[in-house]
Design an enzyme around this catalytic site. Structure first.
Site, PDB file in Angstrom:
ATOM      1  N   GLY A  38       0.832  -1.206   0.000  1.00 36.73           N
ATOM      2  CA  GLY A  38       0.000   0.000   0.000  1.00 36.73           C
ATOM      3  C   GLY A  38       0.867   1.256   0.000  1.00 36.73           C
ATOM      4  O   GLY A  38       0.520   2.278   0.605  1.00 36.73           O
ATOM      5  N   GLY A  81      -0.217   5.127  -1.091  1.00 30.12           N
ATOM      6  CA  GLY A  81      -1.193   5.931  -0.348  1.00 30.12           C
ATOM      7  C   GLY A  81      -0.559   7.112   0.372  1.00 30.12           C
ATOM      8  O   GLY A  81       0.634   7.399   0.218  1.00 30.12           O
ATOM      9  N   GLN A  82      -1.385   7.781   1.173  1.00 28.40           N
ATOM     10  CA  GLN A  82      -0.950   9.011   1.827  1.00 28.40           C
ATOM     11  C   GLN A  82       0.279   8.786   2.722  1.00 28.40           C
ATOM     12  O   GLN A  82       1.216   9.575   2.700  1.00 28.40           O
ATOM     13  CB  GLN A  82      -2.102   9.587   2.661  1.00 28.40           C
ATOM     14  CG  GLN A  82      -1.856  10.998   3.153  1.00 28.40           C
ATOM     15  CD  GLN A  82      -2.763  11.389   4.313  1.00 28.40           C
ATOM     16  OE1 GLN A  82      -3.544  10.580   4.813  1.00 28.40           O
ATOM     17  NE2 GLN A  82      -2.660  12.618   4.746  1.00 28.40           N
ATOM     18  N   ASP A 101       2.077  -1.701  -4.366  1.00 29.88           N
ATOM     19  CA  ASP A 101       0.695  -1.232  -4.296  1.00 29.88           C
ATOM     20  C   ASP A 101      -0.075  -1.961  -5.383  1.00 29.88           C
ATOM     21  O   ASP A 101       0.520  -2.518  -6.309  1.00 29.88           O
ATOM     22  CB  ASP A 101       0.632   0.294  -4.521  1.00 29.88           C
ATOM     23  CG  ASP A 101      -0.637   0.920  -3.944  1.00 29.88           C
ATOM     24  OD1 ASP A 101      -0.554   1.574  -2.893  1.00 29.88           O
ATOM     25  OD2 ASP A 101      -1.712   0.729  -4.543  1.00 29.88           O
ATOM     26  N   ILE A 102      -1.393  -1.912  -5.288  1.00 34.06           N
ATOM     27  CA  ILE A 102      -2.217  -2.560  -6.308  1.00 34.06           C
ATOM     28  C   ILE A 102      -2.155  -1.752  -7.622  1.00 34.06           C
ATOM     29  O   ILE A 102      -2.415  -2.268  -8.692  1.00 34.06           O
ATOM     30  CB  ILE A 102      -3.661  -2.741  -5.779  1.00 34.06           C
ATOM     31  CG1 ILE A 102      -4.431  -3.753  -6.627  1.00 34.06           C
ATOM     32  CG2 ILE A 102      -4.397  -1.416  -5.679  1.00 34.06           C
ATOM     33  CD1 ILE A 102      -5.697  -4.256  -5.957  1.00 34.06           C
ATOM     34  N   ASN A 127      -1.355  -7.011  -4.766  1.00 33.22           N
ATOM     35  CA  ASN A 127      -2.671  -6.900  -4.146  1.00 33.22           C
ATOM     36  C   ASN A 127      -2.564  -7.431  -2.717  1.00 33.22           C
ATOM     37  O   ASN A 127      -2.275  -8.608  -2.512  1.00 33.22           O
ATOM     38  CB  ASN A 127      -3.676  -7.715  -4.984  1.00 33.22           C
ATOM     39  CG  ASN A 127      -5.072  -7.697  -4.393  1.00 33.22           C
ATOM     40  OD1 ASN A 127      -5.285  -7.156  -3.305  1.00 33.22           O
ATOM     41  ND2 ASN A 127      -6.014  -8.289  -5.107  1.00 33.22           N
ATOM     42  N   TYR A 176     -14.810   1.071   9.719  1.00 32.91           N
ATOM     43  CA  TYR A 176     -13.356   1.302   9.755  1.00 32.91           C
ATOM     44  C   TYR A 176     -12.830   1.125  11.184  1.00 32.91           C
ATOM     45  O   TYR A 176     -11.859   0.412  11.433  1.00 32.91           O
ATOM     46  CB  TYR A 176     -13.081   2.710   9.239  1.00 32.91           C
ATOM     47  CG  TYR A 176     -11.647   3.160   9.291  1.00 32.91           C
ATOM     48  CD1 TYR A 176     -10.657   2.504   8.561  1.00 32.91           C
ATOM     49  CD2 TYR A 176     -11.276   4.273  10.059  1.00 32.91           C
ATOM     50  CE1 TYR A 176      -9.343   2.947   8.600  1.00 32.91           C
ATOM     51  CE2 TYR A 176      -9.968   4.712  10.082  1.00 32.91           C
ATOM     52  CZ  TYR A 176      -9.008   4.050   9.358  1.00 32.91           C
ATOM     53  OH  TYR A 176      -7.713   4.497   9.397  1.00 32.91           O
ATOM     54  N   LYS A 202     -10.336  -1.703  12.697  1.00 28.89           N
ATOM     55  CA  LYS A 202      -9.060  -1.345  13.329  1.00 28.89           C
ATOM     56  C   LYS A 202      -8.964  -1.919  14.746  1.00 28.89           C
ATOM     57  O   LYS A 202      -7.916  -2.403  15.162  1.00 28.89           O
ATOM     58  CB  LYS A 202      -8.878   0.186  13.351  1.00 28.89           C
ATOM     59  CG  LYS A 202      -8.550   0.776  11.989  1.00 28.89           C
ATOM     60  CD  LYS A 202      -7.208   0.276  11.462  1.00 28.89           C
ATOM     61  CE  LYS A 202      -6.882   0.749  10.063  1.00 28.89           C
ATOM     62  NZ  LYS A 202      -5.678   0.126   9.493  1.00 28.89           N
TER      63      LYS A 202
END
Ligand code: SER
Length: 313
Positions: free
Chosen positions: A10, A13-14, A36-37, A54, A144, A148
């Protein structure tokens, strides 16, 4: 230079883009595989090894770990709070499956460490909302947050049952300029800087006095790496650490921006994300992280505003 071989899942991402840069500086570019995907983020192109991966494909993850001799993994792929509410089962599936598969790979391949981010979203409306302690009532109301919190419990379980070294932080809203966030409730605090520079006005999807815990990305990245480098015996909790830097409302961030762009204006059109924000803490007590591994933040609101406006220009 250290010998660990790190895989970031990943990485587009941010958090991933900036973490990849920092880890490559410390461990050497060749020892940090970004994945990352999606194809490589423009900022990650040509800065070190990259794989399309993935997070849900356990066989592909395992194959890459074996082929590259990976010793540490950062799993950052996730569906965030606002996007999660649009398709809860998809969010649950992606957030949990990617983690549970990775924990098994961690045990099987004897990985030295795994990093998996948690969030202030684990807390819910029954949690004390100011100076939220490390250990408290935890009844998340978003998918979410549920994923988590369940994930934190699984990380703790794998640590206690199989000795797997999994480390985690409950990030507050993260504010950054290099790579865009995706579908969070705290994202307004990034959009506001972009719109202030572009149009000198911003319509906020949260109400003006909605306080949320926030952190500048430089602090978050440094904190993450410091946690990962801390001696294991200092880490006396195997749930995710509360981490705090600042807390502000849309009105206050607008005032901070106005010190540099005096004619900036803000108005408010709260949507479904308002209810999510109201279920989260307004400020966080992170004394456990400060005590166990010496966490310290550097950026407050005004220092962050200067950095954001400078860099986004
Ligand atoms: N920034 C995240 C979100 O808003 C919280 O972890 O979903």
């Amino acid at each position: 230079m250290k010998k660990d071989k790190i895989l970031i899942i990943g990485a587009g991402g941010q958090i991933g883009v900036e973490l990849a840069f920092s880890l490559r500086k410390i461990y050497g570019a060749d020892n940090v595989i970004a994945s990352d995907i999606r194809p490589a983020h423009p900022l990650l192109k040509d800065s070190g090894p990259y794989a399309i991966l993935n997070a849900m494909d356990a066989n592909a993850v395992l194959e890459l770990v074996k082929k590259e001799g990976v010793t540490q993994i950062y799993l950052l792929a996730a569906v965030l709070s606002a996007t999660g509410e649009k398709d809860p089962m998809r969010a649950w599936d992606i957030n949990m499956k990617s983690l549970l598969q990775l924990l098994d790979i961690g045990v099987q391949e004897k990985l030295s460490k795994i990093y998996w981010p948690s969030s202030i979203a684990v807390f819910g409306p029954t949690t004390p909302r100011t100076h939220t302690p490390q250990q408290t009532v935890i009844e998340p109301r978003t998918v979410y947050g549920i994923s988590k919190y369940a994930g934190e419990l699984w990380c703790q379980y794998y640590n206690q049952r199989w000795g797997l070294d999994v480390r985690s932080i409950r990030y507050p809203g993260l504010i950054s300029w290099k790579s865009a966030p995706g579908g969070g409730t705290t994202d307004y605090a990034i959009d506001i800087y972009i719109e202030a520079l572009k149009n000198k006005k911003y319509t906020c999807f949260l109400a003006e006095n909605t306080y949320l815990p926030m952190m500048y990305m430089d602090d978050a990245i440094r904190g993450t790496i410091e946690l990962m480098e801390a001696p294991a015996e200092q880490l006396k909790t195997h749930m995710a650490y509360n981490l705090s830097a600042m807390s502000f409302s849309p009105k206050e961030i607008a005032e901070s921006i106005r010190q540099h762009i005096p004619d900036f204006t803000i108005d408010y059109a709260p949507d479904f994300r308002q209810a999510i924000a109201e279920g989260w803490p307004q400020s966080i007590d992170d004394s456990t992280a400060r005590e166990h591994w010496n966490w310290k933040h550097e950026f407050d609101l005004d220092k962050m505003t200067v950095a954001m406006l400078e860099n986004l220009k």
